[in-house]
Design a protein around this motif. Structure first.
Motif, short mmCIF file in Angstrom:
data_model
loop_
_atom_site.label_atom_id
_atom_site.label_comp_id
_atom_site.label_asym_id
_atom_site.label_seq_id
_atom_site.Cartn_x
_atom_site.Cartn_y
_atom_site.Cartn_z
N ARG A 87 104.11 -56.40 3.10
CA ARG A 87 105.17 -57.32 2.71
C ARG A 87 105.82 -56.82 1.43
O ARG A 87 105.21 -56.09 0.65
N CYS A 88 107.06 -57.22 1.27
CA CYS A 88 107.82 -56.87 0.07
C CYS A 88 107.45 -57.81 -1.06
O CYS A 88 107.25 -59.00 -0.84
N LEU A 89 107.37 -57.26 -2.26
CA LEU A 89 107.11 -58.07 -3.45
C LEU A 89 108.36 -58.19 -4.31
O LEU A 89 108.37 -58.93 -5.28
N GLY A 90 109.38 -57.44 -3.99
CA GLY A 90 110.61 -57.44 -4.76
C GLY A 90 111.33 -56.13 -4.54
O GLY A 90 110.97 -55.35 -3.67
N SER B 164 115.48 -48.78 0.49
CA SER B 164 115.71 -49.90 1.39
C SER B 164 114.39 -50.64 1.58
O SER B 164 113.30 -50.09 1.36
N GLU B 165 114.46 -51.88 2.00
CA GLU B 165 113.24 -52.66 2.25
C GLU B 165 112.38 -51.97 3.30
O GLU B 165 111.17 -51.90 3.16
N GLU B 166 113.01 -51.44 4.34
CA GLU B 166 112.25 -50.76 5.39
C GLU B 166 111.51 -49.54 4.86
O GLU B 166 110.35 -49.32 5.18
N ASP B 167 112.18 -48.74 4.02
CA ASP B 167 111.53 -47.56 3.43
C ASP B 167 110.38 -47.97 2.51
O ASP B 167 109.34 -47.32 2.47
N CYS B 168 110.57 -49.04 1.78
CA CYS B 168 109.53 -49.53 0.88
C CYS B 168 108.32 -50.00 1.68
O CYS B 168 107.18 -49.68 1.35
N LEU B 169 108.55 -50.75 2.76
CA LEU B 169 107.46 -51.21 3.61
C LEU B 169 106.75 -50.02 4.27
O LEU B 169 105.52 -50.00 4.38
N ARG B 170 107.52 -49.03 4.70
CA ARG B 170 106.93 -47.84 5.31
C ARG B 170 106.04 -47.11 4.30
O ARG B 170 104.95 -46.65 4.63
N GLY B 171 106.49 -47.01 3.05
CA GLY B 171 105.69 -46.36 2.01
C GLY B 171 104.37 -47.08 1.78
O GLY B 171 103.32 -46.46 1.65
N ALA B 172 104.41 -48.42 1.76
CA ALA B 172 103.18 -49.20 1.59
C ALA B 172 102.26 -49.01 2.78
O ALA B 172 101.04 -48.89 2.62
N ALA B 173 102.82 -48.95 3.98
CA ALA B 173 102.01 -48.75 5.19
C ALA B 173 101.35 -47.38 5.17
O ALA B 173 100.16 -47.25 5.49
N GLU B 174 102.09 -46.36 4.78
CA GLU B 174 101.52 -45.01 4.73
C GLU B 174 100.42 -44.93 3.68
O GLU B 174 99.41 -44.26 3.88
N VAL C 206 93.30 -55.61 -0.86
CA VAL C 206 94.67 -55.24 -1.19
C VAL C 206 94.70 -53.81 -1.70
O VAL C 206 93.85 -53.41 -2.48
N GLN C 207 95.69 -53.06 -1.26
CA GLN C 207 95.89 -51.71 -1.78
C GLN C 207 96.63 -51.80 -3.10
O GLN C 207 97.11 -52.86 -3.48
N GLN C 208 96.78 -50.67 -3.75
CA GLN C 208 97.62 -50.65 -4.94
C GLN C 208 99.06 -50.92 -4.52
O GLN C 208 99.44 -50.66 -3.38
N VAL C 209 99.85 -51.45 -5.40
CA VAL C 209 101.24 -51.77 -5.10
C VAL C 209 102.02 -50.47 -4.93
O VAL C 209 101.89 -49.55 -5.73
N PHE C 210 102.80 -50.39 -3.85
CA PHE C 210 103.67 -49.23 -3.63
C PHE C 210 104.99 -49.50 -4.33
O PHE C 210 105.58 -50.57 -4.16
N SER C 211 105.45 -48.56 -5.12
CA SER C 211 106.75 -48.71 -5.76
C SER C 211 107.56 -47.43 -5.54
O SER C 211 107.01 -46.36 -5.32
N CYS C 212 108.86 -47.59 -5.62
CA CYS C 212 109.76 -46.46 -5.47
C CYS C 212 109.35 -45.38 -6.46
O CYS C 212 109.17 -45.67 -7.65
N PRO C 213 109.20 -44.13 -6.01
CA PRO C 213 108.73 -43.07 -6.91
C PRO C 213 109.69 -42.71 -8.03
O PRO C 213 109.30 -42.12 -9.01
N THR C 214 110.95 -43.08 -7.91
CA THR C 214 111.93 -42.79 -8.95
C THR C 214 112.47 -44.10 -9.49
O THR C 214 113.08 -44.86 -8.76
N ALA C 215 112.26 -44.36 -10.74
CA ALA C 215 112.60 -45.66 -11.33
C ALA C 215 114.08 -46.00 -11.22
O ALA C 215 114.43 -47.16 -11.09
#
Length: 73
Positions: A18-21, A49-59, A35-44
């Motif tokens: 799920r997205c946290l923001g 996109s929400e889909e890419d962010c969810l995919r990153g957390a899934a991976e 719970v895994q560690q929070v996935f965040s975009c690698p470049t601040a």
């Protein structure tokens, strides 16, 4: 999102993402709440996109340490 989630490494329960923001997502177990560690975009300064962010957390959730089994002869 087309990434299949592996079961929880602790209890075997079903996982969800799920997205946290903006640029933040997390995967967790629906059974034991692991719970895994929070996935965040690698470049601040970038936007994912929400889909890419969810995919990153899934991976990240699906990563597992591979253990070699020793063979007793």
């Amino acid at each position: 999102m087309n990434v299949e989630l592996k079961p929880c490494p602790f209890c075997g329960g079903e996982a969800r993402v799920r997205c946290l923001g903006v640029n933040l997502a997390i995967a967790s177990c629906t059974e034991c709440s692991c719970v895994q560690q929070v996935f965040s975009c690698p470049t601040a300064d970038a936007f994912m996109s929400e889909e890419d962010c969810l995919r990153g957390a899934a991976e990240l959730w699906n990563r597992r340490v591979e253990h070699e089994q020793s063979k007793a002869d």
